[in-house]
Design a protein around this motif. Structure first.
Motif, PDB file in Angstrom:
ATOM      1  N   LEU A   1      30.948  34.093  30.752  1.00  0.00           N
ATOM      2  CA  LEU A   1      29.901  34.239  31.753  1.00  0.00           C
ATOM      3  C   LEU A   1      30.503  34.602  33.091  1.00  0.00           C
ATOM      4  CD1 LEU A   1      27.757  31.089  30.926  1.00  0.00           C
ATOM      5  CD2 LEU A   1      27.303  33.453  30.268  1.00  0.00           C
ATOM      6  N   LEU A   2      29.761  35.404  33.840  1.00  0.00           N
ATOM      7  CA  LEU A   2      30.189  35.685  35.204  1.00  0.00           C
ATOM      8  C   LEU A   2      29.076  35.285  36.155  1.00  0.00           C
ATOM      9  CD1 LEU A   2      28.832  38.527  36.502  1.00  0.00           C
ATOM     10  CD2 LEU A   2      30.225  39.475  34.702  1.00  0.00           C
ATOM     11  N   ASP A   3      29.447  35.090  37.389  1.00  0.00           N
ATOM     12  CA  ASP A   3      28.510  34.661  38.425  1.00  0.00           C
ATOM     13  C   ASP A   3      27.887  35.907  39.063  1.00  0.00           C
ATOM     14  OD1 ASP A   3      27.267  33.790  40.790  1.00  0.00           O
ATOM     15  OD2 ASP A   3      28.746  32.196  41.096  1.00  0.00           O
ATOM     16  N   HIS A   4      26.683  36.226  38.637  1.00  0.00           N
ATOM     17  CA  HIS A   4      25.981  37.420  39.101  1.00  0.00           C
ATOM     18  C   HIS A   4      25.749  37.379  40.606  1.00  0.00           C
ATOM     19  CE1 HIS A   4      22.394  40.056  39.604  1.00  0.00           C
ATOM     20  NE2 HIS A   4      23.063  40.814  38.765  1.00  0.00           N
ATOM     21  N   ASP A   5      25.388  36.221  41.121  1.00  0.00           N
ATOM     22  CA  ASP A   5      25.140  36.098  42.561  1.00  0.00           C
ATOM     23  C   ASP A   5      26.412  36.365  43.366  1.00  0.00           C
ATOM     24  OD1 ASP A   5      22.467  35.485  42.116  1.00  0.00           O
ATOM     25  OD2 ASP A   5      22.817  33.319  42.147  1.00  0.00           O
TER      26      ASP A   5
ATOM     27  N   LEU B   1      27.137  40.172  43.351  1.00  0.00           N
ATOM     28  CA  LEU B   1      26.299  40.942  44.280  1.00  0.00           C
ATOM     29  C   LEU B   1      26.590  40.619  45.741  1.00  0.00           C
ATOM     30  CD1 LEU B   1      22.844  41.084  42.485  1.00  0.00           C
ATOM     31  CD2 LEU B   1      24.672  42.788  42.535  1.00  0.00           C
ATOM     32  N   ALA B   2      27.190  39.465  45.986  1.00  0.00           N
ATOM     33  CA  ALA B   2      27.559  39.085  47.355  1.00  0.00           C
ATOM     34  C   ALA B   2      28.921  39.657  47.743  1.00  0.00           C
ATOM     35  CB  ALA B   2      27.558  37.569  47.495  1.00  0.00           C
ATOM     36  N   GLY B   3      29.540  40.439  46.840  1.00  0.00           N
ATOM     37  CA  GLY B   3      30.816  41.063  47.154  1.00  0.00           C
ATOM     38  C   GLY B   3      32.027  40.199  46.841  1.00  0.00           C
ATOM     39  N   ARG B   4      31.830  39.162  46.043  1.00  0.00           N
ATOM     40  CA  ARG B   4      32.923  38.248  45.697  1.00  0.00           C
ATOM     41  C   ARG B   4      33.247  38.364  44.206  1.00  0.00           C
ATOM     42  NH1 ARG B   4      29.185  34.877  48.204  1.00  0.00           N
ATOM     43  NH2 ARG B   4      29.133  33.555  46.363  1.00  0.00           N
ATOM     44  N   ALA B   5      33.730  39.535  43.800  1.00  0.00           N
ATOM     45  CA  ALA B   5      33.959  39.811  42.380  1.00  0.00           C
ATOM     46  C   ALA B   5      34.997  38.881  41.764  1.00  0.00           C
ATOM     47  CB  ALA B   5      34.366  41.267  42.179  1.00  0.00           C
ATOM     48  N   ASP B   6      36.059  38.553  42.505  1.00  0.00           N
ATOM     49  CA  ASP B   6      37.070  37.646  41.953  1.00  0.00           C
ATOM     50  C   ASP B   6      36.474  36.276  41.639  1.00  0.00           C
ATOM     51  OD1 ASP B   6      39.125  39.508  41.969  1.00  0.00           O
ATOM     52  OD2 ASP B   6      39.754  38.990  43.994  1.00  0.00           O
ATOM     53  N   GLU B   7      35.597  35.811  42.494  1.00  0.00           N
ATOM     54  CA  GLU B   7      34.908  34.545  42.242  1.00  0.00           C
ATOM     55  C   GLU B   7      33.945  34.691  41.063  1.00  0.00           C
ATOM     56  OE1 GLU B   7      31.535  31.768  44.409  1.00  0.00           O
ATOM     57  OE2 GLU B   7      32.902  32.914  45.681  1.00  0.00           O
ATOM     58  N   ALA B   8      33.315  35.838  40.970  1.00  0.00           N
ATOM     59  CA  ALA B   8      32.330  36.069  39.905  1.00  0.00           C
ATOM     60  C   ALA B   8      32.942  35.982  38.514  1.00  0.00           C
ATOM     61  CB  ALA B   8      31.657  37.426  40.094  1.00  0.00           C
TER      62      ALA B   8
ATOM     63  N   ASP C   1      33.772  46.955  41.587  1.00  0.00           N
ATOM     64  CA  ASP C   1      34.453  45.708  41.952  1.00  0.00           C
ATOM     65  C   ASP C   1      34.642  44.822  40.721  1.00  0.00           C
ATOM     66  OD1 ASP C   1      34.489  46.555  44.578  1.00  0.00           O
ATOM     67  OD2 ASP C   1      32.790  45.293  45.185  1.00  0.00           O
ATOM     68  N   LEU C   2      33.625  44.772  39.870  1.00  0.00           N
ATOM     69  CA  LEU C   2      33.705  43.999  38.631  1.00  0.00           C
ATOM     70  C   LEU C   2      34.815  44.543  37.740  1.00  0.00           C
ATOM     71  CD1 LEU C   2      32.638  41.882  36.629  1.00  0.00           C
ATOM     72  CD2 LEU C   2      30.942  43.589  35.892  1.00  0.00           C
ATOM     73  N   ASP C   3      34.891  45.851  37.614  1.00  0.00           N
ATOM     74  CA  ASP C   3      35.927  46.493  36.813  1.00  0.00           C
ATOM     75  C   ASP C   3      37.318  46.092  37.307  1.00  0.00           C
ATOM     76  OD1 ASP C   3      36.660  48.564  34.746  1.00  0.00           O
ATOM     77  OD2 ASP C   3      37.513  49.537  36.517  1.00  0.00           O
ATOM     78  N   THR C   4      37.516  46.123  38.613  1.00  0.00           N
ATOM     79  CA  THR C   4      38.803  45.756  39.202  1.00  0.00           C
ATOM     80  C   THR C   4      39.122  44.281  38.972  1.00  0.00           C
ATOM     81  OG1 THR C   4      38.588  47.474  40.876  1.00  0.00           O
ATOM     82  CG2 THR C   4      40.121  45.678  41.358  1.00  0.00           C
ATOM     83  N   ALA C   5      38.138  43.418  39.193  1.00  0.00           N
ATOM     84  CA  ALA C   5      38.355  41.977  39.019  1.00  0.00           C
ATOM     85  C   ALA C   5      38.667  41.639  37.562  1.00  0.00           C
ATOM     86  CB  ALA C   5      37.140  41.200  39.510  1.00  0.00           C
ATOM     87  N   LEU C   6      37.964  42.267  36.634  1.00  0.00           N
ATOM     88  CA  LEU C   6      38.231  42.016  35.219  1.00  0.00           C
ATOM     89  C   LEU C   6      39.614  42.517  34.815  1.00  0.00           C
ATOM     90  CD1 LEU C   6      34.760  42.828  33.662  1.00  0.00           C
ATOM     91  CD2 LEU C   6      35.880  40.592  33.738  1.00  0.00           C
TER      92      LEU C   6
END
Length: 70
Positions: free
Chosen positions: A3-7, A10-17, A42-47
């Motif tokens: 699971l990832l944190d969708h909120d 969208l708030a620009g915190r992909a590493d946290e997500a 951003d999600l692609d980079t964080a993953l």
């Protein structure tokens, strides 16, 4: 499944997500609400930092989901 944190995404915190995504998963698929192309990139980079990759590149995502490219 992870699971990832969708909120957070969208708030620009992909590493946290993606903090609950286990490392080294390899190919993963995002199944969720539509997100802006920038958030997808951003999600692609964080993953990638966690050893996971999306099969659809950020450029492909943008081309498929934003006018006028499709």
């Amino acid at each position: 499944m992870a699971l990832l944190d969708h909120d957070a995404l969208l708030a620009g915190r992909a590493d946290e997500a993606v903090r609950r995504v286990p490392g080294g998963l390899g190919a993963v698929w995002y199944r969720g609400w539509m997100i802006p192309a920038e958030a997808y990139a951003d999600l692609d980079t964080a993953l990638a930092g966690r050893g996971a990759r999306l099969p659809t590149s950020p450029d492909q995502y943008r081309s498929a989901h934003e006018l006028p490219r499709w």
